[in-house]
Enzyme design. Structure first.
Site, PDB file in Angstrom:
ATOM      1  N   ASP A 141       0.804  -1.234  -0.049  1.00 14.74           N
ATOM      2  CA  ASP A 141      -0.013  -0.033   0.055  1.00 14.74           C
ATOM      3  C   ASP A 141       0.562   1.265   0.144  1.00 14.74           C
ATOM      4  OD1 ASP A 141      -1.946  -1.965   0.263  1.00 14.74           O
ATOM      5  OD2 ASP A 141      -2.017  -1.578   2.326  1.00 14.74           O
ATOM      6  N   GLN A 288      -1.097  -9.044  -6.476  1.00 15.09           N
ATOM      7  CA  GLN A 288      -0.154  -8.069  -6.356  1.00 15.09           C
ATOM      8  C   GLN A 288       0.745  -8.145  -5.163  1.00 15.09           C
ATOM      9  OE1 GLN A 288      -3.061  -4.069  -6.877  1.00 15.09           O
ATOM     10  NE2 GLN A 288      -4.137  -6.269  -6.168  1.00 15.09           N
TER      11      GLN A 288
END
Ligand code: F6P
Length: 364
Positions: A141, A288
């Protein structure tokens, strides 16, 4: 003579680059006369009655770790929610962690974690200076304050870009809009970078509210101007007046829990269909967090791993390593975590760039 020992653990969700950190820490530690103990299953592993560990060696820590995603030491489950279920207080956990540290005979501990784990580490391990702790930021993130980039982010962006490029050909062939939903929790870094790097027409991030009519107009323009397809990249936590996420807590514990994000991609695709344009959604999810580790994450992880051992060796403790302007620096972990997590601001260079390119990124 017994060797001095350093422990290393990975805490929170896995990502690419963790194994590069471990390998580099091993190389540096052995060079300067330490043994490196790989503590399994993160903080929970350290807090258990008999901490499970592996004495890392050259066979484990060979160059294949540079490209391998995941963590050879396993990710931990949420320590605090586990403790709450087991009826343990924060002090009990602190005692267990310290007992684990002592049982293993450690002279220092390297914790690789994301924003949630780092806050927990700062509270549990850095308050009494009993543990010589150096923390390393990792998270796809990229929302850890103080560091330009965290381990795992750059590979996640590469993976997202590869996936978006794969769906572009399909969008073109079928003359469709395709919405690609990416991870990122409450920050839009993955969406913004992946969208920019793949030429997306619309990039929606949680930091900026979107106007559904403008989204529809922008999609329609892609078809009216003869392009015949449209790519939207949306961060998983995006919401607006027309779409709200369910406010459910995972594990039912107040701290270190997170909302379950689900559905913004499908919602947008349904809205696009309303204007007569065929649309599909691709949700990238955990892909991811894997794949071949990018060169940038291999080097970042290696820089962090080497520096963490050096910091312990010179007697520093309770520090967070940050990558700032091309260099690794060590900052006080408690101070660095006082500010809320990092997110995209209006003056962020990527945000400005997207606007200059005419990409619709919401109401900035
Ligand atoms: O924080 C990393 C992250 O991958 C987020 O981008 C995502 O929302 C979340 O973790 C998923 O968590 P889990 O692996 O628990 O489903």
């Amino acid at each position: 003579m017994t060797k001095r020992k350093i422990g290393i653990l990975t805490s929170g969700g896995d990502c690419s680059g963790l194994n590069s950190v471990i390998r580099a820490a091993y190389i540096r530690a052995t060079q300067i006369g330490y043994e490196l103990l790989g503590i399994r299953r993160g903080l929970r592993g350290l807090a258990s009655n008999s901490p499970e560990y592996t004495l890392l060696n050259a066979n484990y820590c060979n160059e294949s770790l540079l490209s391998a995603s995941g963590s050879i030491l396993y990710a931990d489950a949420n320590l605090v929610s586990y403790a709450a279920q087991a009826g343990l207080s924060a002090d009990d956990i602190k005692r267990s962690l310290y007992a684990g540290y002592k049982k293993l005979g450690l002279n220092g501990l390297i914790c690789v974690g994301g924003d949630g784990s780092l806050k927990m580490i700062a509270e549990l391990l850095c308050t009494n200076n009993e543990i010589n702790l150096i923390a390393i930021p990792k998270t796809i993130d990229n929302d850890v304050n103080g560091t330009d980039v965290a381990v795992g982010f750059q590979t996640a962006v590469d993976v997202a870009v590869g996936a978006i490029e794969n769906v572009i050909t399909s969008a073109k062939s079928h003359e469709r809009a395709i919405v690609v939903e990416v991870m990122g929790r409450d920050a839009g870094f993955i969406a913004m970078c992946a969208g920019l790097a793949s030429g997306a027409h619309i990039i929606l991030v949680p930091e900026f509210r979107y106007d559904l009519d403008k989204v529809k107009q922008r999609v329609a323009r892609c078809f009216d101007n003869g392009r015949g397809y449209c790519i939207l990249v949306v961060a998983e936590s995006v919401e607006s007046e027309d779409f709200k996420h369910k406010r459910e807590m995972v594990d039912g514990v107040v701290k270190y829990t997170h909302l379950v994000y689900d559905g913004i991609g499908n919602h947008l695709a349904a809205c696009i269909k309303e204007i007569g344009i065929d649309a599909r959604t691709v949700t990238l999810g955990h892909i991811q967090r894997g794949g071949r580790t990018s060169v940038s994450d291999r080097i970042l992880g290696t820089m962090f791993g080497v520096e963490a051992v050096t910091q312990i060796d010179v007697g520093n403790r309770s520090r967070l390593l940050c990558y700032v302007n091309g260099k690794v620096k060590a900052v006080g972990i408690a101070d660095s975590l006082k500010c809320p997590t990092k997110s995209l601001s209006k003056d962020n260079a990527y945000v400005q760039l997207a606007r200059q390119l005419g990409v619709y990124i919401g109401e900035v």
